[in-house]
Design a protein around this motif. Structure first.
Motif, mmCIF file in Angstrom:
data_model
loop_
_atom_site.group_PDB
_atom_site.id
_atom_site.type_symbol
_atom_site.label_atom_id
_atom_site.label_comp_id
_atom_site.label_asym_id
_atom_site.label_seq_id
_atom_site.Cartn_x
_atom_site.Cartn_y
_atom_site.Cartn_z
ATOM 1 N N ILE A 110 -89.319 1.620 -38.552
ATOM 2 C CA ILE A 110 -90.854 2.788 -39.053
ATOM 3 C C ILE A 110 -91.193 1.946 -40.434
ATOM 4 N N THR A 111 -92.522 2.290 -40.041
ATOM 5 C CA THR A 111 -93.910 1.371 -41.308
ATOM 6 C C THR A 111 -95.145 2.206 -40.864
ATOM 7 N N GLY B 280 -76.129 1.178 -42.619
ATOM 8 C CA GLY B 280 -76.937 0.309 -42.700
ATOM 9 C C GLY B 280 -78.710 0.797 -42.905
ATOM 10 N N MET B 281 -78.758 2.173 -42.480
ATOM 11 C CA MET B 281 -80.041 2.331 -43.148
ATOM 12 C C MET B 281 -80.649 2.454 -44.321
ATOM 13 N N SER B 282 -81.494 1.885 -44.745
ATOM 14 C CA SER B 282 -81.654 1.652 -45.887
ATOM 15 C C SER B 282 -84.086 2.784 -45.583
ATOM 16 N N ILE B 283 -84.098 2.974 -47.217
ATOM 17 C CA ILE B 283 -85.361 2.809 -47.142
ATOM 18 C C ILE B 283 -86.078 2.575 -48.407
ATOM 19 N N ASN B 284 -87.140 2.040 -48.231
ATOM 20 C CA ASN B 284 -87.909 1.084 -49.296
ATOM 21 C C ASN B 284 -86.794 0.247 -49.793
ATOM 22 N N GLY B 285 -86.039 -0.702 -48.573
ATOM 23 C CA GLY B 285 -84.220 -1.784 -49.435
ATOM 24 C C GLY B 285 -83.708 -0.892 -49.451
ATOM 25 N N ILE B 286 -83.675 0.731 -50.154
ATOM 26 C CA ILE B 286 -82.258 0.913 -50.655
ATOM 27 C C ILE B 286 -81.203 1.797 -50.205
ATOM 28 N N LEU B 287 -80.419 1.424 -49.234
ATOM 29 C CA LEU B 287 -79.214 1.919 -48.276
ATOM 30 C C LEU B 287 -79.058 3.201 -48.672
ATOM 31 N N GLU C 251 -76.506 5.310 -47.663
ATOM 32 C CA GLU C 251 -75.348 5.512 -48.014
ATOM 33 C C GLU C 251 -75.444 5.927 -49.214
ATOM 34 N N ASP C 252 -75.879 5.058 -50.030
ATOM 35 C CA ASP C 252 -75.786 4.989 -51.693
ATOM 36 C C ASP C 252 -76.713 5.949 -52.226
ATOM 37 N N LEU C 253 -77.761 5.875 -51.613
ATOM 38 C CA LEU C 253 -78.281 7.404 -52.403
ATOM 39 C C LEU C 253 -77.711 8.734 -51.663
ATOM 40 N N LEU C 254 -76.506 8.804 -50.508
ATOM 41 C CA LEU C 254 -76.307 9.849 -50.361
ATOM 42 C C LEU C 254 -74.738 9.659 -51.584
#
Length: 134
Positions: free
Chosen positions: A99-100, A116-123, A125-128
């Protein structure tokens, strides 16, 4: 293959077990059209009002969906104050999709596998996890 032309007329077509490869529908109203158990590979739809379109049980691998929303500035139907109704994706396999350059304002993602989903290169899962640890 025989060429049949229907021009400037109002007709209801019931088509069964037909091959209509490479046909063209242009400047036509097909509101209420139902397609069931069809092969529609390489179909292209441009400059169309697809409000309330429902696609169910479809294989869409390789689909390219772009320039979706209200008509852009310069288009004859452009309205600066118009807002389109939201889209709904339910039970869709979007793995490895991209999605771009999309407006995701107010988007709600729930009960989804985000591995494995990332937003602007950040996973995500890590954000959550960082949010939970806060």
């Amino acid at each position: 293959m025989e060429l049949i032309e229907i021009i400037n007329t109002a007709k209801q077509l019931n088509v069964y077990e037909a091959r209509m490869e490479n046909s063209t529908i242009r400047m036509s109203c097909i509101n209420g059209l139902t397609m069931d158990d069809v092969s529609a590979t390489n179909v292209k739809i441009s400059d169309a009002n697809l409000s309330d379109l429902e696609i169910n049980g479809a294989q869409m691998g390789g689909a390219y969906i772009h320039n979706i929303g209200m008509p852009p500035k310069g288009h004859p139907y452009y309205d600066a104050n118009a807002m389109h109704r939201p889209l709904k994706f339910d039970n869709c396999d979007l793995n490895d999709s991209t999605i771009t350059d999309c407006n995701l304002n107010g988007v709600n993602i729930s009960n989804c596998n985000l591995t494995g989903m990332s937003i602007n290169g950040i996973l995500v899962e890590d954000l959550l996890q960082a949010y939970k640890d806060k």
